[in-house]
Design a protein around this motif. Structure first.
Motif, PDB file in Angstrom:
ATOM      1  N   ILE A   7       0.813  -1.216   0.000  1.00 14.71           N
ATOM      2  CA  ILE A   7       0.000   0.000   0.000  1.00 14.71           C
ATOM      3  C   ILE A   7       0.844   1.262   0.000  1.00 14.71           C
ATOM      4  O   ILE A   7       0.481   2.259  -0.625  1.00 14.71           O
ATOM      5  CB  ILE A   7      -0.985  -0.011   1.188  1.00 14.71           C
ATOM      6  N   ALA A   8       1.996   1.234   0.657  1.00 10.25           N
ATOM      7  CA  ALA A   8       2.849   2.429   0.687  1.00 10.25           C
ATOM      8  C   ALA A   8       3.366   2.762  -0.708  1.00 10.25           C
ATOM      9  O   ALA A   8       3.476   3.936  -1.078  1.00 10.25           O
ATOM     10  CB  ALA A   8       4.018   2.224   1.650  1.00 10.25           C
ATOM     11  N   ASP A   9       3.668   1.732  -1.507  1.00 12.41           N
ATOM     12  CA  ASP A   9       4.156   1.965  -2.865  1.00 12.41           C
ATOM     13  C   ASP A   9       3.057   2.525  -3.752  1.00 12.41           C
ATOM     14  O   ASP A   9       3.284   3.443  -4.547  1.00 12.41           O
ATOM     15  CB  ASP A   9       4.683   0.655  -3.466  1.00 12.41           C
ATOM     16  N   VAL A  10       1.847   1.960  -3.641  1.00 14.88           N
ATOM     17  CA  VAL A  10       0.738   2.403  -4.492  1.00 14.88           C
ATOM     18  C   VAL A  10       0.318   3.826  -4.121  1.00 14.88           C
ATOM     19  O   VAL A  10       0.176   4.685  -4.992  1.00 14.88           O
ATOM     20  CB  VAL A  10      -0.454   1.438  -4.372  1.00 14.88           C
ATOM     21  N   VAL A  11       0.143   4.089  -2.838  1.00 17.67           N
ATOM     22  CA  VAL A  11      -0.232   5.432  -2.402  1.00 17.67           C
ATOM     23  C   VAL A  11       0.884   6.417  -2.730  1.00 17.67           C
ATOM     24  O   VAL A  11       0.631   7.557  -3.135  1.00 17.67           O
ATOM     25  CB  VAL A  11      -0.545   5.455  -0.895  1.00 17.67           C
ATOM     26  N   GLY A  46      -1.565  -2.821   5.961  1.00 13.04           N
ATOM     27  CA  GLY A  46      -2.069  -2.628   4.610  1.00 13.04           C
ATOM     28  C   GLY A  46      -3.291  -1.733   4.517  1.00 13.04           C
ATOM     29  O   GLY A  46      -4.100  -1.894   3.604  1.00 13.04           O
ATOM     30  N   TYR A  47      -3.416  -0.783   5.443  1.00 15.58           N
ATOM     31  CA  TYR A  47      -4.588   0.090   5.430  1.00 15.58           C
ATOM     32  C   TYR A  47      -4.172   1.559   5.492  1.00 15.58           C
ATOM     33  O   TYR A  47      -3.072   1.901   5.937  1.00 15.58           O
ATOM     34  CB  TYR A  47      -5.521  -0.223   6.601  1.00 15.58           C
ATOM     35  N   TYR A  48      -5.099   2.431   5.029  1.00 16.11           N
ATOM     36  CA  TYR A  48      -4.923   3.874   5.141  1.00 16.11           C
ATOM     37  C   TYR A  48      -6.159   4.461   5.804  1.00 16.11           C
ATOM     38  O   TYR A  48      -7.245   3.866   5.781  1.00 16.11           O
ATOM     39  CB  TYR A  48      -4.721   4.522   3.763  1.00 16.11           C
ATOM     40  N   TYR A  49      -5.988   5.640   6.393  1.00 15.56           N
ATOM     41  CA  TYR A  49      -7.133   6.338   6.989  1.00 15.56           C
ATOM     42  C   TYR A  49      -6.803   7.822   7.073  1.00 15.56           C
ATOM     43  O   TYR A  49      -5.678   8.199   7.427  1.00 15.56           O
ATOM     44  CB  TYR A  49      -7.432   5.819   8.402  1.00 15.56           C
ATOM     45  N   ILE A  60      -6.928  -1.758  -2.482  1.00 15.46           N
ATOM     46  CA  ILE A  60      -7.947  -1.819  -3.533  1.00 15.46           C
ATOM     47  C   ILE A  60      -8.911  -0.650  -3.403  1.00 15.46           C
ATOM     48  O   ILE A  60      -9.270  -0.004  -4.395  1.00 15.46           O
ATOM     49  CB  ILE A  60      -8.702  -3.165  -3.492  1.00 15.46           C
ATOM     50  N   THR A  61      -9.322  -0.359  -2.170  1.00 14.85           N
ATOM     51  CA  THR A  61     -10.208   0.788  -1.940  1.00 14.85           C
ATOM     52  C   THR A  61      -9.548   2.076  -2.398  1.00 14.85           C
ATOM     53  O   THR A  61     -10.192   2.932  -3.027  1.00 14.85           O
ATOM     54  CB  THR A  61     -10.553   0.893  -0.448  1.00 14.85           C
ATOM     55  N   PHE A  62      -8.258   2.232  -2.113  1.00 14.60           N
ATOM     56  CA  PHE A  62      -7.547   3.447  -2.502  1.00 14.60           C
ATOM     57  C   PHE A  62      -7.553   3.620  -4.018  1.00 14.60           C
ATOM     58  O   PHE A  62      -7.857   4.699  -4.530  1.00 14.60           O
ATOM     59  CB  PHE A  62      -6.111   3.405  -1.986  1.00 14.60           C
ATOM     60  N   VAL A  63      -7.218   2.557  -4.735  1.00 11.56           N
ATOM     61  CA  VAL A  63      -7.170   2.646  -6.195  1.00 11.56           C
ATOM     62  C   VAL A  63      -8.565   2.920  -6.764  1.00 11.56           C
ATOM     63  O   VAL A  63      -8.725   3.695  -7.708  1.00 11.56           O
ATOM     64  CB  VAL A  63      -6.573   1.353  -6.793  1.00 11.56           C
ATOM     65  N   ALA A  74     -10.303  -1.954 -10.397  1.00 15.16           N
ATOM     66  CA  ALA A  74      -9.201  -1.693  -9.465  1.00 15.16           C
ATOM     67  C   ALA A  74      -8.315  -2.925  -9.318  1.00 15.16           C
ATOM     68  O   ALA A  74      -7.075  -2.826  -9.282  1.00 15.16           O
ATOM     69  CB  ALA A  74      -9.750  -1.258  -8.104  1.00 15.16           C
ATOM     70  N   VAL A  75      -8.937  -4.103  -9.210  1.00 19.92           N
ATOM     71  CA  VAL A  75      -8.167  -5.343  -9.113  1.00 19.92           C
ATOM     72  C   VAL A  75      -7.338  -5.540 -10.379  1.00 19.92           C
ATOM     73  O   VAL A  75      -6.153  -5.916 -10.326  1.00 19.92           O
ATOM     74  CB  VAL A  75      -9.099  -6.541  -8.861  1.00 19.92           C
TER      75      VAL A  75
END
Length: 624
Positions: A7-11, A46-49, A60-63, A74-75
């Motif tokens: 998630i850090a790479d994608v965000v 693996g989460y953001y807020y 997946i939610t972020f994308v 997204a997947v």
């Protein structure tokens, strides 16, 4: 899929993230405007807020949210990024036409970019190669930026892409072609082509420069609005510049594709340009996230404009948006009117670097540009210039900065009477809606409430409620620190309805005793249970609360986490016992010790036992 997409790479492809301690990362939220970073990412789970707008979820939610995609799209997007071949449950590889719309359009644009790049070396593209050469660009430079050539044919690209399985509807919807009498007709013909990429590096559109005298179209033609291309938020070169922008805390705004190329090749790799539209609010949002633009005034946004009147007007338009940045903004103008590309051709790479280094604050440029329209050798001209510049100075929100420019304005006009100039500017400030009452830029960053995309419940000030939240947070993040004692607390221990509901979700998911060390699997189980519902549910979606507690930092240092968990358990039990003590005391006060002696003695014994229990819990909490 999530395991292959950290998630850090994608965000991090969309915003700059910095260490926030406790294993968390922090940046400016991409889902709402804010001055100070409140968007948190927890790579371990693996989460953001976002604590500003309450947006949260997994990668997946972020994308889905950042790119406005369906779950399936997204997947597919993440699978493409990770190099994973997806299979549908029906078996077999997914046929191209069954893939998500965005993925199909991205693939079509990638194929189109390859097609154009290959055609640049052909004999028909000689005018395009000559155009690049005259502007100081070599073949390797064109390859680095993906520059290509669109054949001067009606259907060259359309035939090529349809032969590769793309439909005419996809080509038209993506802006690669338009509807003709007998099918799709290429949008770009006989032009030099620049691929326009989004921040992740995907080609989403093209910019095309006219080369032929027979072409009666505009000098530059861009991809129209499409499901993947929105010019108001696209910056050409941002895919190449984003890391340097974050590293140097600097962004340079130029006016064209060749200017971006010239700056990058001259040693200014932070240059970007808008695509067929003026610099606006959506562009600001993109840059603020890359700059991690906050209240420290550490970064720089530098606008470059031609020195002619049109360039000055563009700079003054930029001034209107300047105060939407927290960082410092500058203007770099070449006096002889040369843009960075022409400057590089005539004077070399060093001249481009010197242009950027010679920047001046945008406020100063705006005031000076206003004054330049008047004859400052006469009293009438100076007074007219003062009245024209006063609204510019008055619009500066930071009172301290505004006063500094009042002093500069007096000096530039030669009145040598600061009081007179201040009075004139204050008169204008009094007529301005926000006037002198608008918060300074630093004040706005620290004190003003950020705009929110959704209502957010404020963190209660009641220490007992904050303690409940801390216990639930540990149960979500470090369930092993609490174990079966937490599961035995009972829902009545909690007071807020959402806390009660979340406790019941935790118990329904197996409880902290069965959660093991926690981690992503435990959070996923809680989210699934929140979806399924739990006894006594509030009717409120608990998923955001689960995500928030999965991301928000636990207040204890890692070295004392085990003792901290025991202390929180003891404290929350102590608070619950304290409530029971208050209830028993209230009932005792309503009894007559003589007439109701038996009940009074029973309650008094219960009170003594509760007080003893509270004393033990207090000692455990302080000694843990």
């Amino acid at each position: 899929m999530r395991e292959r997409s950290p998630i850090a790479d994608v965000v991090g492809e969309h915003i700059q993230l910095r260490n926030a301690g406790g294993g968390n990362l922090k940046g400016l939220c991409p889902f709402h405007d804010e001055k100070s970073p409140s968007f948190n990412v927890t790579p371990a789970r693996g989460y953001y807020y976002c604590f500003g707008c309450a947006e949260g979820g997994d990668v997946i939610t972020f994308v889905r949210k950042i790119e406005n995609l369906t779950f399936t799209e997204a997947v597919e997007r993440l699978a493409q990024r990770a190099g994973i071949q997806l299979r549908y449950e029906q078996g077999g590889y997914v046929p191209g036409r069954e893939q998500g719309e965005r993925l199909r359009l991205i693939e079509a644009h990638r194929a189109a970019a390859e097609f154009y790049a290959e055609r640049l070396s052909g004999p028909e593209a000689a005018p395009g190669r000559r155009f690049l050469s005259e502007r100081g660009f070599e073949r390797a430079d064109a390859e680095h930026f993906g520059v290509g050539y669109a054949p001067n044919e009606w259907e060259a690209l359309s035939r090529h892409l349809m032969a590769r399985g793309f439909t005419s509807q996809e080509l038209i919807k993506g802006g690669l072609a338009r509807e003709g009498r007998r099918g799709p007709v290429d949008r770009f013909r006989g032009r030099l082509i620049w691929p326009i990429r989004d921040i992740t590096g995907d080609v989403i559109g093209f910019g095309a420069r006219k080369l032929l005298d027979s072409d009666d179209g505009p000098k530059y033609l861009n991809t129209p609005e499409s499901p993947i291309y929105h010019k108001s938020s696209v910056l050409y070169g941002v895919d190449l510049a984003k890391r340097e922008i974050a590293k140097r805390s600097q962004a340079v705004i130029v006016e064209g594709y060749t200017d971006v190329m010239a700056c990058h090749l001259a040693g200014v790799p932070t240059a970007v340009a808008t695509c067929g539209t003026s610099f606006g609010e959506e562009h600001i949002k993109v840059l603020r996230r890359l700059l991690l633009d906050q209240a420290e005034f550490r970064g720089e946004v530098i606008f470059t404009f031609d020195g002619d009147s049109a360039g000055q007007k563009a700079a003054l338009r930029a001034f209107q948006d300047e105060q939407k940045f927290v960082t410092q903004t500058f203007v770099a103008v070449q006096p002889d009117g040369l843009d960075p590309c022409d400057l590089r051709v005539k004077q070399g790479d060093a001249a481009v670097r010197d242009l950027i280094a010679s920047r001046e604050p945008l406020f100063a440029f705006a005031v000076r540009s206003t004054l330049s329209r008047y004859d400052l050798n006469t009293n009438e001209g100076r007074l007219a210039a003062l009245d024209a510049a006063a609204p510019v100075v008055a619009s500066i929100k930071d009172p301290g900065l505004r006063k500094t420019y009042v002093v500069d304005l007096d000096r530039w006009l030669g009145f040598m009477d600061e009081g007179f100039v201040i009075q004139r500017v204050q008169q204008v400030v009094g007529r301005t809606p926000e006037g002198g009452h608008a918060p300074g830029r630093r004040q706005a960053a620290r004190g003003a409430a950020p705009a929110r995309s959704a209502p957010v419940r404020q963190e209660p000030m009641d220490p007992a409620v904050r303690l409940e939240a801390e216990a639930l947070k540990i149960a979500v993040q470090r369930p092993a620190l609490l174990g079966p004692e937490f599961d035995a607390l009972g829902a009545a221990t909690f007071t807020l309805p959402e806390h009660v509901a979340l406790y019941e979700v935790i118990v329904a998911a197996g409880g902290t005793a069965a959660a093991g060390p926690g981690g992503r699997e435990w959070v996923d189980r809680l989210l699934e249970q929140a979806d399924a519902g739990a006894p006594g549910e509030t009717g409120v979606d608990l998923r955001p609360l689960v995500t928030r507690f999965a991301v928000e930092a636990v207040r204890a240092d890692v070295a004392i986490e085990e003792r901290y968990g025991a202390a929180v358990l003891a404290k929350i039990q102590e608070v619950a016992v304290g409530r029971a003590v208050a209830q028993v005391k209230s009932r005792l006060q309503r009894l007559n010790p003589v007439e109701e002696q038996q009940e009074y003695n029973r309650l008094f014994g219960e009170l003594v036992a509760l007080e003893q229990q509270r004393r033990v819990l207090r000692e455990r909490a302080s000694g843990a």
